[in-house]
Design an enzyme around this catalytic site. Sequence first.
Site, PDB file in Angstrom:
ATOM      1  N   GLY A 149       0.811  -1.214   0.000  1.00  0.00           N
ATOM      2  CA  GLY A 149       0.000   0.000   0.000  1.00  0.00           C
ATOM      3  C   GLY A 149       0.842   1.260   0.000  1.00  0.00           C
ATOM      4  N   HIS A 195       6.842  -4.229   2.107  1.00  0.00           N
ATOM      5  CA  HIS A 195       7.284  -3.251   1.115  1.00  0.00           C
ATOM      6  C   HIS A 195       7.927  -2.109   1.898  1.00  0.00           C
ATOM      7  CE1 HIS A 195       4.298  -5.436  -1.171  1.00  0.00           C
ATOM      8  NE2 HIS A 195       4.335  -4.627  -2.224  1.00  0.00           N
ATOM      9  N   GLU A 214      10.504   1.953  -1.143  1.00  0.00           N
ATOM     10  CA  GLU A 214      10.012   2.096  -2.514  1.00  0.00           C
ATOM     11  C   GLU A 214       9.668   3.553  -2.798  1.00  0.00           C
ATOM     12  OE1 GLU A 214       6.275   0.447  -5.262  1.00  0.00           O
ATOM     13  OE2 GLU A 214       6.214   0.225  -3.080  1.00  0.00           O
ATOM     14  N   ASP A 216       6.177  -7.389  -9.563  1.00  0.00           N
ATOM     15  CA  ASP A 216       5.255  -6.602  -8.752  1.00  0.00           C
ATOM     16  C   ASP A 216       3.835  -6.659  -9.325  1.00  0.00           C
ATOM     17  OD1 ASP A 216       4.378  -4.993  -6.698  1.00  0.00           O
ATOM     18  OD2 ASP A 216       5.345  -3.165  -7.401  1.00  0.00           O
ATOM     19  N   ASP A 217       3.607  -5.961 -10.435  1.00  0.00           N
ATOM     20  CA  ASP A 217       2.256  -5.853 -11.005  1.00  0.00           C
ATOM     21  C   ASP A 217       2.322  -5.876 -12.538  1.00  0.00           C
ATOM     22  OD1 ASP A 217       0.601  -5.012  -8.451  1.00  0.00           O
ATOM     23  OD2 ASP A 217       2.430  -3.821  -8.433  1.00  0.00           O
TER      24      ASP A 217
END
Length: 337
Positions: free
Chosen positions: A171, A198, A201, A280-281
């Site tokens: 998030g 996380h 970042e 990641d995505d």
Amino acid sequence: MNKSEFYEFFKKIPKAELHIHIEAVMSRDTIKKLYLKKNGAEFSDSEIKELFSYSDLNGFIAAFLKVQDLFTEVSDFDLIFDDLKNYLVRNGVAHCEAFFAPSAFIKKGFSYAEMTKNFEKNLKKIKKETGITVWLLGDVSRTFGLENAESNYKMFKENPFEGFIGIGLGGAEAKGPSKDFGPVFKKALADKYHAVAHAGEDVGPESIWDALRICNAERIGHGITSVQDADLLKYLAEKQIPIEVAPTSNVFTKKYVKKMEEHPVREMFDKGLSVTIATDDPIFFGVELLDEYWNLYTKLKFSKNELKQIILNGFEDSFLPVKEKTDFKNLVEANWK
């Protein structure tokens, strides 16, 4: 090696991917299906292009939540796991430890108990059809604060399922500082679950220090701002704390990295950190795992043997039992020859 030779070779090398979100592996066809089912209308290519247009981490998170909002029932996850399976096969991934984020679905009224039944069914299906193991980490989510995170963890603990191995903290990093979530990490680790975060970042190295010292995170997701702190780099190298690096994700959000050639993963690896590579995505950043290895090879001048070390790191830094780690690493070496 040219590109086609590279992809053909590295697809055959078994790999572990340790930082990927299941909702972000879906295909555009799946997004269209979910949109049609929810809205009774087609989702045009121009609308999809607009959905994936953002310039920072917060913009990406907003798009991620919009995609989650397309789900109308628990069975929609079947589509996600089919896409995940196809992604893992395409990229030669033998073991995956992926995140799922329940908060938005719970707020929509989904039954978490029903979600876990779906997850367990689909993880077994992937294993049976492909031999690939997929384990899941539940995102306690820093975006909604500590109370929500603790509520999520309580829900995870009360509804265990085969394939669930622990928690992650994802998030908006600036909105939910690592240091705020020590209590939920303490509970998870005391209950013998794994716990990762996380950090580093979208915030400086202090976020990584807090994830390690306050949360006792076992792995760090991203961790790119570690290069701003020589003492932290030394600590990470000495302790061999795994770092899950997602290069394209970091370039896309543009907070600390503007282009691939400047990505600090080269320095992190050279300083002796235990670096793993992940996407990641994929759907949000238009990248797959083989693409990331190609980026390292062509734009960051990693040699083939250095890439092999990163692949070996992936299995070593996983939560697999020691024997399975060894078996996978031996398979890497055998396939490499």
